[in-house]
Design a protein around this motif. Sequence first.
Motif, PDB file in Angstrom:
ATOM      1  N   GLU A   1     -26.987   7.080  31.563  1.00 10.09           N
ATOM      2  CA  GLU A   1     -27.746   6.164  30.710  1.00 10.09           C
ATOM      3  C   GLU A   1     -28.266   6.860  29.456  1.00 10.09           C
ATOM      4  O   GLU A   1     -28.240   6.286  28.367  1.00 10.09           O
ATOM      5  CB  GLU A   1     -28.909   5.555  31.501  1.00 10.09           C
ATOM      6  CG  GLU A   1     -28.478   4.656  32.662  1.00 10.09           C
ATOM      7  CD  GLU A   1     -27.667   3.448  32.215  1.00 10.09           C
ATOM      8  OE1 GLU A   1     -27.798   3.041  31.045  1.00 10.09           O
ATOM      9  OE2 GLU A   1     -26.890   2.912  33.041  1.00 10.09           O
TER      10      GLU A   1
ATOM     11  N   ASN B   1     -27.224   6.129  25.585  1.00  8.73           N
ATOM     12  CA  ASN B   1     -28.217   5.817  24.546  1.00  8.73           C
ATOM     13  C   ASN B   1     -28.023   6.722  23.335  1.00  8.73           C
ATOM     14  O   ASN B   1     -28.135   6.281  22.193  1.00  8.73           O
ATOM     15  CB  ASN B   1     -29.633   5.979  25.096  1.00  8.73           C
ATOM     16  CG  ASN B   1     -30.059   4.777  25.928  1.00  8.73           C
ATOM     17  OD1 ASN B   1     -29.409   3.736  25.899  1.00  8.73           O
ATOM     18  ND2 ASN B   1     -31.145   4.937  26.672  1.00  8.73           N
TER      19      ASN B   1
ATOM     20  N   LYS C   1     -30.195  -3.904  21.086  1.00  7.75           N
ATOM     21  CA  LYS C   1     -28.748  -4.033  20.936  1.00  7.75           C
ATOM     22  C   LYS C   1     -28.215  -5.443  21.166  1.00  7.75           C
ATOM     23  O   LYS C   1     -27.028  -5.694  21.004  1.00  7.75           O
ATOM     24  CB  LYS C   1     -28.058  -3.057  21.896  1.00  7.75           C
ATOM     25  CG  LYS C   1     -28.512  -1.621  21.641  1.00  7.75           C
ATOM     26  CD  LYS C   1     -28.075  -0.644  22.699  1.00  7.75           C
ATOM     27  CE  LYS C   1     -28.801   0.693  22.498  1.00  7.75           C
ATOM     28  NZ  LYS C   1     -28.535   1.640  23.575  1.00  7.75           N
TER      29      LYS C   1
ATOM     30  N   GLY D   1     -24.936   0.492  25.740  1.00  2.00           N
ATOM     31  CA  GLY D   1     -26.053  -0.181  26.405  1.00  2.00           C
ATOM     32  C   GLY D   1     -26.186  -1.594  25.874  1.00  2.00           C
ATOM     33  O   GLY D   1     -25.669  -1.917  24.814  1.00  2.00           O
TER      34      GLY D   1
ATOM     35  N   ALA E   1     -32.285   0.615  31.217  1.00  2.00           N
ATOM     36  CA  ALA E   1     -32.150   1.999  31.647  1.00  2.00           C
ATOM     37  C   ALA E   1     -33.474   2.754  31.589  1.00  2.00           C
ATOM     38  O   ALA E   1     -33.911   3.325  32.594  1.00  2.00           O
ATOM     39  CB  ALA E   1     -31.091   2.704  30.805  1.00  2.00           C
TER      40      ALA E   1
HETATM   41 MG    MG Z   1     -29.217   2.270  27.337  1.00  2.00          MG
END
Ligand code: MG
Length: 591
Positions: A29, A33, A79, A93, A98
């Motif tokens: 994760e 990111n 996002k 993501g 996360a």
């Molecule tokens: Mg993420």
Amino acid sequence: MTIRSLPDAVISQIAAGEVVERPASVVKELVENALDAGASAIDVETEGAGKRLVRVADNGAGIPAAEVELAFARHATSKLRHADDLFRVTTLGFRGEALASIASVGRVTLRTRQPDDKAGVQLVVEGGAPQSRMAAGAPPGTQVTVEDLFYTLPARLKFLKSDLTEKRQVTTLVTRYALAYPSVQFRLVHDGREAFRSSGNGDVREVLAGVMGTDVARQMIGIGAWAEPRVGPSASTLQVSGFVSPPALTRADRREITIFVNGRWVQDARVAAAVLQAYRTLLMVGRYPWAVIRVDLATDQVDVNVHPAKAEVRFSEPDAVFRAVQRSVRAALLETERMQALALPNAQGLPDWPAHRPSWLGGNGGQDAAGDWATWYVRPDATSSPMAAGATTPLPTSALPLLRCIGQVATAYLVAEGPDGLYLVDQHAAHERVLYEAWMADWSQGAVTAQALLAPTPVELSPQAGEALEAQLPLLKALGLDVEAFGGHTYLVRSLPTLLAHLEPGAALRAVVESSGEDEAPLAAQAEARLIARVCKRAAVKAGQVLAPAEQQALLRQLEACRSPRTCPHGRPTMVHLSLHTLERQFGRKG
Ligand code: MG
Ligand code: ADP
């Protein structure tokens, strides 16, 4: 029992269980990111296999100081805005889960600074809730430290595997992402020791070598153009690219089949099956290839939201994807086999050696040996050598097993035992093959070495042979055989290729010009291959020659190392194999 709504903390932990299964999930994760933030360098560090500490630092865009708390809220993301956006996902993501999940099972320290901000900010989050916030000096980018993973869920700790396994999972993850993003510089440190690093120079072959070892990487066959994944707008057509191992390079499990979809590392049984199907009939039962496959397609053709850890995707047309992968891999494998056939001299249908001399045949060669034995090098421009072009992907398709030499029969054949029965090896044909490949390898690398003769040796040839020779002088010189007309039909031999230095110069020269009448067809039209094969024929040990046990064994070792050990350069077999099965049938042990 009455029905009750669960407290938030419990909800968070249940949800976190889906996202964060083990230390490698945290790394996944955080690395995703970092990639989403446009980082060009990502540092991953673990202590105690990631249970004690995971730290991921990037030089990406950073998080606005005003939003750091929000980043840890569940379903908070920069996002995604609308539900339709799920089919336009161009980031790794999108679920906004996360950081929240990680913070509910570990102690998290976030430090971040956007490039234009003067100072950074540090936030400590425990039990899912922000604890303290302060200004902090920080380089541009984001650093997330996760300590004491699962301290809130001790039961989870019990499900983790050994430190070695957990560490390996992290390493696998980081190396996979390094492959998918060769322009990003990755570094992985376990307990203070560097486990992996990629340069970020964009060369995927280089990353491949770092991940698989140079030996495997060198042999991997390329499919399509491995472009950097577009994390921006996606491709409109289905594209398959990647690397697969030649059929001779196999392993016992399918773990080395890696699949990326739109730059995302996923598990996909069907794509993996497509890869395997492409190898059908090429692999032995129970053997699997190495493969790194990228599928790029329009974002609306793939549903990335089917798995909390985003480890799986669903294609809108899975059959089309299956076919595209299967065909691309199959085509690359077949093409490589063809190229290999071209690179190997016993192939048919070679293009004619150009009538005009390649420029590199002109100027190089024998600075005359000053005095005693000297070695000079012929270095044809590697790219202009047809051998170099064809031989870039050596493919030991007909590799021999390890053979145990038993002895010599009729001073002509070696008898050897292999894992599957008995091998009878023709010592002459085998040695021809060995000499030939050694010479061709030197030739293709522009590294043919020659030994100057102490005294140039005159050799008299027949007029026909002399004529044939004259036409080939420059080529011979490039092959290490420096010959000069001496008047009449006499020629001066000045140097011999190192591989043939033990030959009498006259014999070597005659071997070149005297057509043995049998070798033309299988060698097709490649002049130097034909010449080399002829000389090797002359130079190889003959039938009738007694070989010491050590020489017998050495010859077998060298043959095992050949690319096409089963035939001599002229296409005749070097060996007869009597399999255990055949033996058993012959002895009436089996039907
Ligand atoms: Mg993420
Ligand atoms: P998601 O990645 O699904 O959006 P996360 O919980 O992983 O959800 O992250 C939440 C938000 O925090 C992201 O949308 C992003 O805006 C920000 N963020 C997280 N990590 C980074 C990072 N390394 N660099 C910049 N922004 C980040």
